[in-house]
Design a protein around this motif. Structure first.
Motif, PDB file in Angstrom:
ATOM      1  N   LYS A 287       0.606   0.201 -10.855  1.00  0.00           N
ATOM      2  CA  LYS A 287       0.655   1.294  -9.906  1.00  0.00           C
ATOM      3  C   LYS A 287      -0.838   1.549  -9.458  1.00  0.00           C
ATOM      4  N   PRO A 288      -1.164   2.001  -8.232  1.00  0.00           N
ATOM      5  CA  PRO A 288      -2.320   1.862  -7.839  1.00  0.00           C
ATOM      6  C   PRO A 288      -3.006   3.777  -8.151  1.00  0.00           C
ATOM      7  N   THR A 332       4.511   6.250  -4.648  1.00  0.00           N
ATOM      8  CA  THR A 332       3.306   6.655  -5.242  1.00  0.00           C
ATOM      9  C   THR A 332       3.114   8.121  -4.826  1.00  0.00           C
ATOM     10  N   VAL A 337       4.306   1.317  -2.168  1.00  0.00           N
ATOM     11  CA  VAL A 337       3.456   0.150  -2.208  1.00  0.00           C
ATOM     12  C   VAL A 337       4.519  -0.972  -2.327  1.00  0.00           C
ATOM     13  N   PRO A 353      -0.505  -4.226  -5.960  1.00  0.00           N
ATOM     14  CA  PRO A 353       0.380  -4.152  -4.844  1.00  0.00           C
ATOM     15  C   PRO A 353      -0.274  -5.150  -3.748  1.00  0.00           C
ATOM     16  N   THR A 356       0.015  -1.713   0.927  1.00  0.00           N
ATOM     17  CA  THR A 356      -0.037  -0.231   0.844  1.00  0.00           C
ATOM     18  C   THR A 356       0.662   0.480   2.056  1.00  0.00           C
ATOM     19  N   GLU A 358       1.154   3.843   3.535  1.00  0.00           N
ATOM     20  CA  GLU A 358       0.474   5.251   3.572  1.00  0.00           C
ATOM     21  C   GLU A 358       1.460   6.175   4.036  1.00  0.00           C
TER      22      GLU A 358
END
Length: 391
Positions: A287-288, A332, A337, A353, A356, A358
Motif C-alpha cells: 500500500k502506498p 487508500t 490504487v 500499485p 493511482t 486519486e
C-alpha cells in the motif's frame, strides 16, 4: 488527460440518501473470458475516475454521519447494497446512479449484508439482541427466517456462487454452513479463530482463514466434514516479506474468478496474493500510504469516550479482484490504487500499485461490480467509479 467531473447528488426529499434519477451513468459491460466485450479491464484499469458521490443528507439533530461497513452487488450488477453503522441498509441502482431504498434494522443492528441469488432477498449479520443471521426480502422489508446457532458475533458471510448455500464465521470459533431454504445449519466446523471464509468460483471449494494459527484451510464443499485437503501456512509463505500481519489483522479473503489466486487482505502495509493451488506467495501488494484504520475480522473494539470512530468500525475489506482476476483494486486514505498481478516475477514479489486513482475521500471498503466496468468505495461517503471515456 481529461477528467470526469464528480456528480454530487443534490438534496431530494423523496430519498433518504438523496439519490437523483436524472441521467444514467455510462457503464460498460465486461464479459467473461472468450466472449466479446466492449472494453476489457486492461483497457480501462488506469482510467477510472470518481464519478458519483452519495452523502447521507438525512442525518440530522447533530448526529454523526454513519460509517459504511460493507458493500455488495447483486448477480446482474444492477444493484449495490451497503450496511451502515446507524443500523440501516441502503440500496442503490447502479446504472441510473441513484439511491433506491433504505431499510431499517434498529432492533437487531446490521453488518455484512449480502444479496442472495434473488436480487430482492438478502442476508445479514446482527449486531444487537443476539448473533443470528437474518434473511430479509427487500421489496416489503419482511423477514423470511432467522439462522440461529452462533454464540458470538459473526465475522464474515460468504455466498455460494451458484446457489443459496452460504457460510458464516464467528468469534465463537465455529464456521457454519447453511442453505437459505431452511433455518437449520447444514454443517459446522470447529476451528480456532476462523474469522474469514470464501468460495472458489466453481463453488466446489471453500477456504477458511484463521489468523491466530496463521493458516488458510481449503475444504471440499461436498465433504467439508472431512479434514481440509490443503493447508496454506501464511507464516511460512510470507514471513520474508511482512512479519507484522502474519497472524493478525486479516480483513478479506477472496478467490479470483479464474480460480488461480487467493487474495488475503490485511489492515497492515500490504495484502498477500497467494497461489490457490499450493499456497505460495505470488505477490505482496504494498500500500502506498500505510494500513487501514478499520477493525480486522474478529478484532475487538477499543473503548473510548468519543463514540464510534473509524478505528472502532468493522469493514468488509479494502481490496478486491477485478472481474478477470488480473488486477487488485485497493482503497487508500485518499482514493484507490490498482495492482497489476502480472507484474510479479520470481525476482519481484513486492508489487507497488500500477495505477493511482486519486480522490479526496478515504476508501475503507472496496467492491468491484461483477458485470460492469464499475467499482465503488466507501468510508462515510459512497463513491461510484467509472472509466473516463476521454482518457
Amino acid at each position: 488527460m481529461a477528467s470526469t467531473p464528480m456528480d454530487l447528488d443534490v438534496p431530494d426529499n423523496s430519498s433518504p440518501a438523496n439519490g437523483t434519477p436524472s441521467t444514467s451513468l455510462n457503464i460498460t459491460r465486461t464479459l467473461g473470458s472468450g466472449l466479446p466485450s466492449t472494453s476489457s479491464v486492461t483497457d480501462v484499469a488506469s482510467t477510472y475516475r470518481a464519478t458519483k458521490l452519495f452523502k447521507r443528507e438525512d442525518i440530522k439533530d447533530g448526529r454523526p454521519q454513519p460509517y459504511i461497513l460493507s458493500l455488495d452487488y447483486d448477480d446482474p450488477g444492477e444493484l449495490l447494497m451497503t450496511s451502515e453503522s446507524d443500523e440501516t441498509i441502503q440500496i442503490y441502482k447502479v446504472r441510473e446512479g441513484r439511491h433506491d431504498k433504505q431499510l431499517l434494522s434498529k432492533k437487531y443492528g446490521v453488518k455484512f449484508a449480502k444479496f442472495t441469488h434473488n436480487s430482492s432477498s438478502i442476508i445479514y449479520a446482527s449486531t444487537k439482541q443476539n448473533d443470528a443471521i437474518r434473511y430479509l426480502t427487500t421489496h416489503d422489508n419482511a423477514f423470511i427466517r432467522y439462522f440461529e446457532g452462533h454464540q458470538a458475533p459473526v465475522t464474515c458471510l460468504a455466498m455460494h456462487p451458484g446457489n443459496d448455500d452460504f457460510i458464516s464465521c464467528s468469534k465463537d470459533n465455529t464456521v457454519r454452513l447453511w442453505n437459505a431454504g431452511t433455518k437449520n445449519e447444514t454443517g459446522a466446523l470447529y476451528l480456532n479463530t476462523p474469522h474469514l471464509a470464501a468460495f472458489d468460483p466453481s463453488g466446489q471449494v471453500f477456504a477458511v482463514a484463521s489468523p491466530s494459527s496463521g493458516m488458510v484451510l481449503l475444504y471440499d464443499h461436498r465433504n467439508f466434514e472431512k479434514a481440509p485437503f490443503a493447508e496454506f501456512d501464511i507464516v511460512e509463505a510470507c514471513s520474508s516479506i511482512d512479519t507484522n500481519k502474519l497472524m493478525e489483522g486479516w480483513t478479506k479473503l477472496e478467490f479470483a474468478n479464474d480460480g488461480r489466486s487467493i487474495l488475503l487482505g490485511t489492515k497492515g502495509e500490504g495484502h498477500f496474493l497467494l497461489d490457490s493451488f499450493n499456497g505460495s506467495l505470488k505477490a505482496y501488494l504494498r500500500k502506498p500510504d500505510g494500513g487501514s484504520n478499520r477493525l480486522a475480522a474478529g478484532e475487538d473494539y477499543t473503548l473510548n469516550g468519543d463514540g464510534p470512530s473509524g478505528s472502532n468500525i468493522e469493514g468488509g475489506g479494502d481490496c478486491c479482484f477485478s472481474q478477470d482476476g488480473r488486477y487488485v483494486f485497493g482503497g487508500t486514505k485518499k482514493g484507490a490504487v490498482v495492482w497489476d498481478t502480472l507484474g510479479n516475477t520470481p525476482e519481484k514479489i513486492i508489487l507497488d500499485p500500477a495505477y493511482t486513482l486519486e480522490d479526496e475521500r478515504p476508501a475503507a471498503v472496496v467492491a468491484m461490480n461483477p458485470r460492469f466496468n464499475f467499482f465503488a468505495t466507501a468510508d462515510q461517503d459512497l463513491v461510484f467509479w467509472l472509466p473516463d471515456p476521454h482518457a
